[in-house]
Design a protein around this motif. Structure first.
Motif, PDB file in Angstrom:
ATOM      1  N   LEU A 131       1.059  -0.967   0.059  1.00 55.25           N
ATOM      2  CA  LEU A 131       0.702  -0.343   0.224  1.00 55.25           C
ATOM      3  C   LEU A 131       0.903   1.054  -0.030  1.00 55.25           C
ATOM      4  CD1 LEU A 131      -2.918   1.202   0.307  1.00 55.25           C
ATOM      5  CD2 LEU A 131      -2.417   1.126   2.483  1.00 55.25           C
ATOM      6  N   THR A 132       0.710   2.739  -0.840  1.00 60.12           N
ATOM      7  CA  THR A 132       1.084   3.560  -0.728  1.00 60.12           C
ATOM      8  C   THR A 132       0.146   4.859  -1.533  1.00 60.12           C
ATOM      9  OG1 THR A 132       2.356   3.334  -3.572  1.00 60.12           O
ATOM     10  CG2 THR A 132       3.370   2.279  -1.726  1.00 60.12           C
ATOM     11  N   PHE A 133       0.312   5.785  -0.830  1.00 59.34           N
ATOM     12  CA  PHE A 133      -0.148   7.176  -1.772  1.00 59.34           C
ATOM     13  C   PHE A 133       0.346   7.607  -1.875  1.00 59.34           C
ATOM     14  CE2 PHE A 133      -2.670   4.976   2.330  1.00 59.34           C
ATOM     15  CZ  PHE A 133      -4.447   4.643   1.701  1.00 59.34           C
ATOM     16  N   LYS A 134      -0.180   8.845  -3.228  1.00 59.57           N
ATOM     17  CA  LYS A 134       0.051  10.011  -3.661  1.00 59.57           C
ATOM     18  C   LYS A 134      -0.026  10.865  -2.860  1.00 59.57           C
ATOM     19  CE  LYS A 134       0.654   8.176  -8.738  1.00 59.57           C
ATOM     20  NZ  LYS A 134       0.597   7.933  -9.403  1.00 59.57           N
ATOM     21  N   MET A 135       0.529  12.368  -2.122  1.00 59.66           N
ATOM     22  CA  MET A 135       0.667  13.681  -2.020  1.00 59.66           C
ATOM     23  C   MET A 135      -0.771  14.282  -2.227  1.00 59.66           C
ATOM     24  SD  MET A 135       2.505  13.113   0.870  1.00 59.66           S
ATOM     25  CE  MET A 135       1.992  14.446   1.224  1.00 59.66           C
ATOM     26  N   LYS A 136      -1.030  13.919  -3.534  1.00 60.97           N
ATOM     27  CA  LYS A 136      -1.846  14.747  -3.993  1.00 60.97           C
ATOM     28  C   LYS A 136      -3.649  13.438  -3.700  1.00 60.97           C
ATOM     29  CE  LYS A 136      -1.608  12.576  -8.923  1.00 60.97           C
ATOM     30  NZ  LYS A 136      -1.361  12.760 -10.655  1.00 60.97           N
TER      31      LYS A 136
ATOM     32  N   LYS B 227       5.246  12.385   3.067  1.00 58.28           N
ATOM     33  CA  LYS B 227       5.839  12.303   1.590  1.00 58.28           C
ATOM     34  C   LYS B 227       6.283  10.443   1.659  1.00 58.28           C
ATOM     35  CE  LYS B 227       7.042  13.294  -2.723  1.00 58.28           C
ATOM     36  NZ  LYS B 227       7.389  14.483  -3.491  1.00 58.28           N
ATOM     37  N   ARG B 228       7.532  10.729   2.658  1.00 58.79           N
ATOM     38  CA  ARG B 228       8.613   9.486   2.234  1.00 58.79           C
ATOM     39  C   ARG B 228       7.032   7.951   3.229  1.00 58.79           C
ATOM     40  NH1 ARG B 228      12.848  11.266   5.918  1.00 58.79           N
ATOM     41  NH2 ARG B 228      13.558   9.295   6.623  1.00 58.79           N
ATOM     42  N   TRP B 229       6.454   8.279   4.118  1.00 54.13           N
ATOM     43  CA  TRP B 229       5.349   6.937   4.673  1.00 54.13           C
ATOM     44  C   TRP B 229       5.203   7.375   3.708  1.00 54.13           C
ATOM     45  CZ3 TRP B 229       1.112   8.083   8.661  1.00 54.13           C
ATOM     46  CH2 TRP B 229       1.134   6.571   8.781  1.00 54.13           C
ATOM     47  N   ALA B 230       4.002   7.985   3.129  1.00 62.20           N
ATOM     48  CA  ALA B 230       3.186   7.247   2.478  1.00 62.20           C
ATOM     49  C   ALA B 230       3.739   6.387   0.961  1.00 62.20           C
ATOM     50  CB  ALA B 230       2.434   8.800   1.848  1.00 62.20           C
TER      51      ALA B 230
END
Length: 200
Positions: free
Chosen positions: A65-70, A181-184
């Motif tokens: 699981l990852t997320f982009k900041m936007k 951001k690094r965590w996401a």
């Protein structure tokens, strides 16, 4: 006269019915999205980055699981809290749950690490940096009321300098935009924050 005959004789009625049905569906979709805070998730699989609108309750492999900041910026406040809970689960934290809402007394997400330390997260998705007043309120409840071993406040767009100074004085952990951001993007929370395990 039957309904079809009425529509055939007056085609503008058909237009009203179709437009009304579409408007109802759009409103219903927006209401459900608002109520359930369904965010958009990004997963990394075999080197490809692709988007999925899968709700967080679906069984997905949390290790990817990852997320982009936007995405984190565009989701609802509830969706932002759920994304943070999902990232904790990805990192192997136990008993992770989102509890934010009215009367939450400063806790949006709770979890326990492998050393059984309690993490209390407050997630701020504000457009501006989080001010000192919010950090002071969090300080008043995180340890005293909730018993946090690691009180962490997440600010999507960072913190004001007075907020940073106050947190440093009271040993509160702040996670601003660069750390988030690094965590996401896949780094473990403790690696991002420089937190060591007590069992090492």
């Amino acid at each position: 006269m039957d309904l079809w005959g009425l529509i055939a004789d007056h085609p503008w009625w058909a237009g009203f019915i179709v437009v009304g049905a579409l408007a109802t569906l759009v409103l219903l979709a927006k209401l459900l999205s608002f109520l359930f805070g369904a965010g958009t998730y990004a997963y990394v699989e075999q080197g490809e980055d692709y988007a999925s609108a899968a709700p967080s309750s679906e069984a997905v492999d949390p290790a990817v699981l990852t997320f982009k900041m936007k995405q984190l910026s565009a989701t609802s406040a509830t969706g932002f809290e759920q994304a943070c809970a999902d990232l904790l689960a990805r990192d192997g934290f136990r008993s992770t749950r989102r509890v934010g809402g009215a009367g939450d007394l400063g806790v949006d997400v709770t979890a326990r690490d492998h050393d059984d330390r309690l993490l209390i997260l407050q997630c701020k998705q504000y457009q501006n940096p989080v001010g000192s007043g919010h950090v002071q309120k969090f300080n008043g409840t995180a340890r005293l009321h909730h018993g946090a071993d690691l009180p962490i406040m997440i600010g999507l767009n960072g913190f004001t300098q007075p907020a940073i100074d106050f947190a440093a004085h009271h040993n509160l952990i702040l996670m601003g935009r660069p750390e988030l951001k690094r965590w996401a993007h896949g780094q473990h929370l403790y690696d991002v924050l420089g937190i060591q395990s007590t069992t090492q």
